[in-house]
Structure formats: C-alpha cells, structure tokens
Design an enzyme around this catalytic site. Structure first.
Site, PDB file in Angstrom:
ATOM      1  N   LYS A   1      -4.654   9.619   1.249  1.00  0.00           N
ATOM      2  CA  LYS A   1      -3.317   9.936   0.745  1.00  0.00           C
ATOM      3  C   LYS A   1      -3.295  10.238  -0.753  1.00  0.00           C
ATOM      4  CE  LYS A   1      -0.745   7.416   4.337  1.00  0.00           C
ATOM      5  NZ  LYS A   1      -1.838   6.813   5.129  1.00  0.00           N
TER       6      LYS A   1
ATOM      7  N   SER B   1       1.623   3.157   2.243  1.00  0.00           N
ATOM      8  CA  SER B   1       0.722   3.883   3.143  1.00  0.00           C
ATOM      9  C   SER B   1       1.433   4.376   4.401  1.00  0.00           C
ATOM     10  CB  SER B   1      -0.480   3.000   3.519  1.00  0.00           C
ATOM     11  OG  SER B   1      -1.623   3.777   3.743  1.00  0.00           O
TER      12      SER B   1
ATOM     13  N   SER C   1      -6.813   5.596   4.673  1.00  0.00           N
ATOM     14  CA  SER C   1      -5.644   6.049   3.908  1.00  0.00           C
ATOM     15  C   SER C   1      -5.914   6.315   2.425  1.00  0.00           C
ATOM     16  CB  SER C   1      -4.513   5.028   4.030  1.00  0.00           C
ATOM     17  OG  SER C   1      -3.911   5.121   5.294  1.00  0.00           O
TER      18      SER C   1
END
Length: 300
Positions: free
Chosen positions: A86, A140, A83
C-alpha cells in the site's frame, strides 16, 4: 658506603631500601591499570551484540543519515510483502494528481477484488479519495486501496503498471506488483528494495502523516466509523515514527516497515515474515534497544 650498610639498619629496612624503586613502579602500575581493567570489564558487560536479536526471518536496518547498513539478514531475497504494497499504491495515486476531495464509491469490483478479507466498507459507500488513502495507509483497509487504484486514470491495470514503473524508477530491482492491496502473494520485494520504498514514502508529507495517524473517523451514510492504526508504536510517546506500514498474509507472515528517529538519527527498519502476532513490534523494540546500547558504549 651506601645507606644500606648504615649501622643499626635491620634486614627489613635494607630490603625496602634496595627495592623501593621497584615497589613504587609496581604501585603506580596497579593504580593505573586497575581502573582500566575495571573500565574494560564495564564495557564488556554493556557491549552490544554485533547483531540485534531479531526474530523476523528477514530484516534490514539502515542508518539513513550515514547511508550505512547497521544489520541485515536475508536482505536480498524477494518475498511476499503483503500490505507493505500500500505504500507503493499511495505513491502512484498521489503522483497522479487527482483531486483529493473527489468522492469515490466502493463498488462490487472492490468487494470482489478483496474477497475473503473483512471490511467495514460495503458496496455503495462513498468516501473522498483523501479518506480512502488515509484508511489504506493507517488501518490497512483493503477495499480502500482497491478503490483508489480502480479510480486511477486508466483504471486498475494502469495503476498496477504505474506501481511497477515507480519501483523501477526507485531502483527496486527485485520488486514486482500484481495488485494494489497486498492480498496477493505475487507482490514481492527484497528487504533492501523495501528500504528504498520506505525512504520514498517518508519523503511524501501526506503518506507520512496518514500512515502515522493514531485514528481516523469517516462518515459513511448516516454513520461515523472510527478506524485505528495497525501499528501500536505510533501511539507510544517514546517513539518518533515518521512513516510506517504493517502487513500480513499467510505467505508473507507478519511484516513491518518504518522510518523512526532513534538517538537523533533517522533509522529505516524492514522486518519481514515474523511469527506470532506481536513479534514484529517486539523486534522493532529490540532493534531500538540494540542501537541505543551501541550509542552508550560509543560514549564511554
């Protein structure tokens, strides 16, 4: 005649008079050297190790103010980044300049694109682009990140293409993205290149603010949903975290990237493939302790 042969002088007195210069010099040297030896012993006892005791498989520690690498391991190897992806998703979404108050509806594509991952955002939920970005960075939220990229001008494919173009513009030569959430192990980058991404993210006020929020509440239908930050350090008053992102998939292990102020200077930490739920946070604390011990020794 010399004083050593004065009448009545004892053998001890004569010895002292012959050797008083040497004894005076010896005493002086002891007086000077003893504190120096003690100082050296003190420095040796507090001297930091040449590298921090980091347990993450790969790491990269950068002093941004001096543009100097403080410590690193496996820093040039591209690996899955989970993640951390992101941060790049957020950069390209913000650079597209779409209205932040525009409502985006979570749909079946967002659910299918994050299959196997739990989420409290269901198909049909409507959130502003601002809320989606906040949840993607802070907690997240994978469906939030997927919806943001799907609603990008030109759709999901255009968004991922923009992510790779942005990586190239930042000089991230090892980076490659295939989707916006980080659930795919096809999203890869080296620790060195992730430091470049962290610096770019830290320069964006919105990303900095959203990624370091402790909690955020959104309205979904008739309900209020509270989300919390996945990085406990943002709520710790002893830390000044300017930007951060956590990540985890089995192929990547537990990951953490952030920029934090330590001893008055901005430091970028990239910690990849940590084993154990708390290792990445413990590694960040170990890096901080190591940096502070270096500063203390330098001040002696």
């Amino acid at each position: 005649r010399g004083s050593d042969s004065l009448p009545g002088a004892t053998e001890d007195m004569l010895y002292w008079r012959r050797n008083r210069g040497l004894m005076t010099l010896t005493g002086f040297m002891l007086a000077v050297c003893t504190p120096l030896a003690a100082l050296a012993a003190t420095q040796a006892s507090v001297a930091p190790k040449t590298i921090p005791e980091v347990r993450s498989h790969a790491y990269y520690i950068l002093d941004e103010s001096a543009s100097s690498v403080l410590a690193a391991r496996n820093e040039h190897i591209a690996v899955p980044i989970a993640s951390i992806t992101k941060l790049m998703t957020a950069l390209v979404v913000l650079e597209a300049g779409q209205p932040m108050d525009q409502v985006v509806t979570i749909n079946a594509d967002d659910v299918g694109g994050t299959a196997g991952n739990g989420s409290r955002l269901a198909a049909g939920h409507k959130l502003s682009r601002q809320d989606l970005l906040h949840l993607a960075l802070m907690s997240s939220e994978n469906r939030a990140a997927h919806a943001l990229c799907r609603a990008y001008p030109g759709g999901l494919r255009a968004c991922v293409q923009a992510m790779n173009q942005k990586a190239a513009a930042l000089g991230m030569t090892s980076a490659h993205f295939v989707e916006p959430t980080g659930l795919s192990s096809g999203n890869v980058a080296s620790p060195v290149d992730l430091a470049k991404l962290v610096l770019a993210a830290a320069g964006n006020h919105t990303i900095s603010e959203y990624s370091t929020s402790v909690r955020h509440t959104v309205s979904v239908g008739r309900h209020l949903l509270e989300f919390r930050n996945t990085n406990l350090l943002v709520a710790n008053p002893a830390w000044q975290v300017d930007v951060q992102k956590t990540g985890y998939i089995p192929e990547a292990g537990r990951c953490l990237v952030m920029q934090a102020v330590i001893d008055g200077r901005p430091v970028v930490m990239v910690l990849l493939n940590s084993f154990g739920k708390d290792t990445r946070i413990a590694d960040a604390k170990r890096v901080r302790t190591w940096l502070e011990s270096r500063s203390r020794v330098a001040a002696l």
